[in-house]
Every structure is written in structure tokens, then in C-alpha cells.
Design an enzyme around this catalytic site. Structure first.
Site, short mmCIF file in Angstrom:
data_model
loop_
_atom_site.label_atom_id
_atom_site.label_comp_id
_atom_site.label_asym_id
_atom_site.label_seq_id
_atom_site.Cartn_x
_atom_site.Cartn_y
_atom_site.Cartn_z
N TYR A 1 0.81 -1.22 0.00
CA TYR A 1 0.00 0.00 0.00
C TYR A 1 0.84 1.27 0.00
O TYR A 1 0.47 2.28 0.59
CB TYR A 1 -0.98 -0.04 1.18
N UNK A 2 1.93 1.25 -0.71
CA UNK A 2 2.87 2.36 -0.82
C UNK A 2 2.67 3.04 -2.18
O UNK A 2 2.26 2.40 -3.15
CB UNK A 2 4.29 1.81 -0.70
N GLY A 3 2.99 4.31 -2.27
CA GLY A 3 2.90 5.02 -3.54
C GLY A 3 3.86 4.46 -4.59
O GLY A 3 3.64 4.65 -5.79
N LEU A 4 4.90 3.78 -4.16
CA LEU A 4 5.87 3.19 -5.09
C LEU A 4 5.51 1.76 -5.51
O LEU A 4 6.21 1.16 -6.32
CB LEU A 4 7.26 3.17 -4.45
N THR A 5 4.42 1.22 -4.98
CA THR A 5 4.08 -0.19 -5.23
C THR A 5 3.89 -0.49 -6.72
O THR A 5 4.52 -1.39 -7.26
CB THR A 5 2.82 -0.59 -4.45
#
Length: 172
Positions: free
Chosen positions: A27-31
Site C-alpha cells: 500500500y505504498u505510492g511506489l508499489t
């Protein structure tokens, strides 16, 4: 160490391979960019001695809250979603920093300089050390001899940025 399905894995099976180790979070912006670009990298090197190992971690803003048995469904159906299948070996949730960090990450961090010059808030571990991993999707490249070669900042998601180093290690 154990795979996300609970199967024990010996790092002996990666001897003689170039290995990219990544701490991941669903659930990270970089996922989405990280998983899709790492799949492109895995596809590029599919017939060579190169593997990617992913270690889910919940120590950065708690962006991997799922239980081990739920992580793959989060990847398949939420982020990146659409039935996505990562082309990396995914392990169980792992502590990459702090008093209970996994020895693999102690070793990698001691061999490669940090990619950061300052600490961020929302770190969920203690003690905080100068060489710590500071965000999701930080990467470590390891040579066929098992020696860490370099460390990449999480913002390095373009496979082209890693290929020169990977090619150097594959030809060694």
C-alpha cells in the site's frame, strides 16, 4: 527464511546467481511502478542467473498491514491489481531495521552505504541507526559470490538504471 507460503528457503539455492533484494509494501505510492518495473527487469533476464527476492515489511508508515497469507491477494487484486503476478520470490513479512531486524538486512546494510542523508518520521522500529533502510522498495544488488555490490534508493524504479550493474555482475 520462509517464503510467503511458509516454505523454508536456504540462501544456498541462490549461490552463483546475481540477486536483487527489495523490501516491499503493498500500500505504498511506489508499489505499482516498482512491481511493474521489477517484472520488466525479471523478464529481461529470464534466461540468466538473476533473481529478485521481495521481503514485505510494515516498518514504514505501516504500508504492509496484511498477514502473510493475505499479501499476495493484495498484490493481485489491489496494488498493482488486475490479477498481477510478481516475477520475484516473495518471502514472509520481515523486519528490516531495529532490534528485531532480520540478519540478512543487518548484513546488507553493513556492506552498502545508505542512500539517504536524513531520517523521516513515521518509522515504526527502534533503535534507529545511520545505515537503516528508510523507505519501502530500497534495493540491494548482490553478486554471484554472495557479496553485496551496491544499494539503490527507492526512487530508482527504471530497470535501465540497474542493468549496467547487473550486467557487470553477470559477466564476473
Amino acid at each position: 527464511m520462509s517464503l510467503e507460503n511458509g516454505t523454508d528457503v536456504s540462501f544456498e539455492e541462490f549461490r552463483g546467481k546475481v540477486v536483487l533484494v527489495i523490501n516491499v509494501a503493498t500500500y505504498u505510492g511506489l508499489t505499482v511502478p516498482s512491481y511493474t518495473q521489477m517484472n520488466a527487469l525479471a523478464e529481461f533476464y529470464v534466461d540468466q542467473d538473476f533473481v529478485i527476492l521481495g521481503f514485505p515489511c510494515n516498518q514504514f508508515e505501516m504500508l504492509e498491514p496484511a498477514a502473510n497469507a493475505e499479501i499476495m491477494n493484495g498484490i493481485r487484486y489491489v496494488r498493482p491489481g488486475d490479477g498481477f503476478e510478481p516475477l520475484m520470490t516473495l518471502f514472509e513479512k520481515t523486519e528490516v531495521n531495529g532490534a528485531t531486524e532480520d540478519p540478512l538486512f543487518t548484513f546488507l546494510k553493513s556492506a552498502c552505504e545508505s542512500t539517504y542523508t536524513e531520517f523521516y518520521s513515521s518509522l515504526f522500529y527502534e533503535p534507529i541507526r545511520i545505515g537503516d533502510i528508510q523507505w519501502n522498495f530500497e534495493k540491494f544488488l548482490i553478486g554471484k559470490d554472495g557479496k553485496p555490490y551496491t544499494r539503490y534508493h527507492p526512487d530508482v524504479v527504471d530497470p535501465e538504471a540497474l542493468k549496467d550493474d547487473i550486467n557487470t555482475l553477470l559477466s564476473a
